[in-house]
Design an enzyme around this catalytic site. Structure first.
Site, mmCIF file in Angstrom:
data_model
loop_
_atom_site.group_PDB
_atom_site.id
_atom_site.type_symbol
_atom_site.label_atom_id
_atom_site.label_comp_id
_atom_site.label_asym_id
_atom_site.label_seq_id
_atom_site.Cartn_x
_atom_site.Cartn_y
_atom_site.Cartn_z
ATOM 1 N N LYS A 1 1.903 -3.811 6.289
ATOM 2 C CA LYS A 1 2.426 -3.775 5.189
ATOM 3 C C LYS A 1 3.868 -3.583 4.953
ATOM 4 O O LYS A 1 4.569 -4.074 4.343
ATOM 5 C CB LYS A 1 1.514 -2.502 4.288
ATOM 6 C CG LYS A 1 0.106 -2.886 4.129
ATOM 7 C CD LYS A 1 -0.009 -4.053 3.227
ATOM 8 C CE LYS A 1 -1.465 -4.767 3.281
ATOM 9 N NZ LYS A 1 -1.590 -6.020 2.566
ATOM 10 N N TYR B 1 -2.432 -1.538 10.748
ATOM 11 C CA TYR B 1 -2.806 -1.892 9.537
ATOM 12 C C TYR B 1 -1.480 -1.576 8.482
ATOM 13 O O TYR B 1 -0.815 -2.328 7.896
ATOM 14 C CB TYR B 1 -3.862 -1.503 8.960
ATOM 15 C CG TYR B 1 -3.703 -1.467 7.258
ATOM 16 C CD1 TYR B 1 -4.185 -2.559 6.577
ATOM 17 C CD2 TYR B 1 -3.557 -0.172 6.579
ATOM 18 C CE1 TYR B 1 -4.046 -2.510 5.362
ATOM 19 C CE2 TYR B 1 -3.429 -0.292 5.285
ATOM 20 C CZ TYR B 1 -3.706 -1.428 4.519
ATOM 21 O OH TYR B 1 -3.566 -1.402 3.096
ATOM 22 N N SER C 1 0.985 -1.216 0.026
ATOM 23 C CA SER C 1 -0.216 -0.044 -0.005
ATOM 24 C C SER C 1 0.795 1.165 -0.156
ATOM 25 O O SER C 1 1.985 1.220 0.578
ATOM 26 C CB SER C 1 -0.770 0.027 1.368
ATOM 27 O OG SER C 1 -1.344 1.176 1.362
HETATM 28 C C1 UD1 Z 1 -7.110 4.442 3.634
HETATM 29 C C2 UD1 Z 1 -6.095 4.066 4.534
HETATM 30 C C3 UD1 Z 1 -4.901 3.431 3.830
HETATM 31 C C4 UD1 Z 1 -5.453 2.262 3.163
HETATM 32 C C5 UD1 Z 1 -6.827 2.455 2.528
HETATM 33 C C6 UD1 Z 1 -7.296 1.213 1.822
HETATM 34 C C7 UD1 Z 1 -6.334 5.876 6.246
HETATM 35 C C8 UD1 Z 1 -5.474 7.020 7.013
HETATM 36 N N1 UD1 Z 1 -5.590 5.300 5.109
HETATM 37 O O1 UD1 Z 1 -6.603 5.340 2.642
HETATM 38 O O2 UD1 Z 1 -3.987 3.030 4.613
HETATM 39 O O3 UD1 Z 1 -4.434 1.434 2.315
HETATM 40 O O4 UD1 Z 1 -7.679 3.105 3.224
HETATM 41 O O5 UD1 Z 1 -8.316 1.157 1.055
HETATM 42 O O6 UD1 Z 1 -7.094 5.567 6.805
HETATM 43 N N2 UD1 Z 1 -12.986 10.810 3.453
HETATM 44 C C9 UD1 Z 1 -14.000 11.610 3.780
HETATM 45 N N3 UD1 Z 1 -15.251 10.969 4.085
HETATM 46 C C10 UD1 Z 1 -15.407 9.478 4.415
HETATM 47 C C11 UD1 Z 1 -14.348 8.908 4.066
HETATM 48 C C12 UD1 Z 1 -13.296 9.303 3.642
HETATM 49 O O7 UD1 Z 1 -13.883 12.832 3.672
HETATM 50 O O8 UD1 Z 1 -16.431 9.190 4.696
HETATM 51 C C13 UD1 Z 1 -11.950 11.231 2.726
HETATM 52 C C14 UD1 Z 1 -10.810 11.191 3.586
HETATM 53 O O9 UD1 Z 1 -10.411 12.085 4.475
HETATM 54 C C15 UD1 Z 1 -9.697 10.986 2.443
HETATM 55 C C16 UD1 Z 1 -10.136 10.426 1.455
HETATM 56 O O10 UD1 Z 1 -11.627 10.531 1.507
HETATM 57 O O11 UD1 Z 1 -8.952 12.031 2.394
HETATM 58 C C17 UD1 Z 1 -9.924 8.994 1.087
HETATM 59 O O12 UD1 Z 1 -10.139 8.355 2.189
HETATM 60 P P1 UD1 Z 1 -10.257 6.588 2.129
HETATM 61 O O13 UD1 Z 1 -10.957 6.164 1.137
HETATM 62 O O14 UD1 Z 1 -10.502 6.131 3.772
HETATM 63 O O15 UD1 Z 1 -8.593 6.349 1.896
HETATM 64 P P2 UD1 Z 1 -7.475 6.753 2.414
HETATM 65 O O16 UD1 Z 1 -7.540 7.427 3.732
HETATM 66 O O17 UD1 Z 1 -6.649 7.405 1.348
#
Ligand code: UD1
Length: 306
Positions: free
Chosen positions: A123, A119, A94
């Site tokens: 990795k 997690y 990842s």
């Molecule tokens: C997350 C994990 C990452 C993992 C991946 C798996 C964290 C910090 N990182 O990545 O290690 O490999 O998932 O798929 O959790 N967001 C919102 N609202 C929501 C959900 C997300 O605004 O309800 C935003 C988050 O703040 C982020 C973006 O959307 O900026 C992507 O979030 P997400 O899909 O959870 O992925 P990551 O955080 O990048």
């Protein structure tokens, strides 16, 4: 072991590929089961290891579950593989190993940072274990560092089906779009980015899947330049949370209810891939745009049984 999926998925695989895969239900945390599997299937020419847990929040609450499922399983697999004359192993890593990288886009040479969650640590440790093992055994491995996989197969036969409330952005958006959730929370709009929301590299899951086929062929054909190779799997384009919402609205024709809430702890500002090495050395390039990924026919998947 079907702990996070359903045997129904096999039907989807048959429908898409026209081939019926051999399916063995087993728990990789049981060393003896892994051993029996390799005894029974002594013609395994390569392994693509997808059987890890990936929910960041869950890993904080239950680190031992993550260390056992992601690390013990990996060790048992490698123990069996290293008995082979030549073993080929593809590992799902990842971009989380880069943490908040200093330079964008992120190259494979960017320093690996201390992970923010158990997690993420599995990795990082997983990559280290594989590298150590490859040095002294017959194991050849490719570490694929995924950015943010999204979307579903265009047939809608298979796709992401999170159990419970999704923690990741895109499944939360699709569930909100289909009325399962009332409203999306956008975690912070005060980041130092053009629109204030976080930037990620969203890669279509079919593109991601194809990279695994190419990676395995590379090992099977002995084309790898080193015993361990690492590639970023991303599109090379960063998209903000608001851009993802806009893309969903454009492609689905639905208005997505959302509100801005405070930042989520542990989120980094931005992460997107430099894909030169994957393009030039692996010979793979993501084809789908964010719009195409957001246009995935997710509704039949949401309503399928699990
Ligand atoms: C997350 C994990 C990452 C993992 C991946 C798996 C964290 C910090 N990182 O990545 O290690 O490999 O998932 O798929 O959790 N967001 C919102 N609202 C929501 C959900 C997300 O605004 O309800 C935003 C988050 O703040 C982020 C973006 O959307 O900026 C992507 O979030 P997400 O899909 O959870 O992925 P990551 O955080 O990048």
């Amino acid at each position: 072991d079907l702990s996070n999926s359903s045997e129904e998925v096999l039907k989807g695989i048959v429908a898409i590929t026209g081939k019926t895969p051999i399916f063995e239900k087993l728990d990789l945390r049981e060393k003896e089961s892994v051993r029996s599997f390799f005894k029974k299937h002594n013609d395994v020419s390569g392994v693509i290891h997808f059987a890890a847990s990936k929910a960041v929040g869950e890993s904080v609450g239950n680190p031992l579950l993550y260390y056992e499922n992601n690390i013990a399983s990996l060790i048992y697999l490698l123990q069996e593989l290293s008995k082979q004359d030549k073993a080929n192993f593809i590992f799902s890593s990842s971009c989380t190993v880069y943490g908040q990288a200093e330079e964008m886009p992120i190259t494979e040479d960017a320093p690996v940072q201390k992970p923010m969650s158990p997690y993420g640590n599995t990795k990082k440790i997983g990559e280290e274990i594989i590298s150590d093992v490859a040095k002294v055994t017959s194991v050849n491995a490719i570490l694929l560092r995924y950015f943010n996989p999204v979307g579903a197969h265009p047939s809608a036969e298979i796709g992401e089906l999170p159990i419970g409330v999704p923690q990741n952005l895109v499944p939360f958006i699709t569930q909100t779009g289909s009325g399962v959730r009332q409203e999306l929370s956008v975690f912070g709009d005060d980041y130092p980015t053009p629109d204030g929301t976080c930037i990620r590299d969203y890669i279509h899951v079919v593109d991601l899947a194809k990279a695994h086929v190419i990676a395995l062929q590379r090992l099977l054909n002995g084309k790898n330049l080193e015993k361990i190779e690492t590639f970023n799997l991303g599109t090379g384009t960063g998209s903000s949370v608001l851009e993802v919402i806009n893309s969903f609205e454009k492609m689905s024709g639905k208005k997505l209810p959302y509100k801005i809430v405070p930042r989520r702890e542990g989120d980094i500002t931005e992460a997107y891939a430099n894909t030169d090495k994957a393009n030039d050395v692996l010979g793979w390039k993501a084809q789908s745009t964010l719009d195409e990924a957001m246009a995935s026919k997710w509704e039949p998947i949401l309503s399928s049984p699990i």
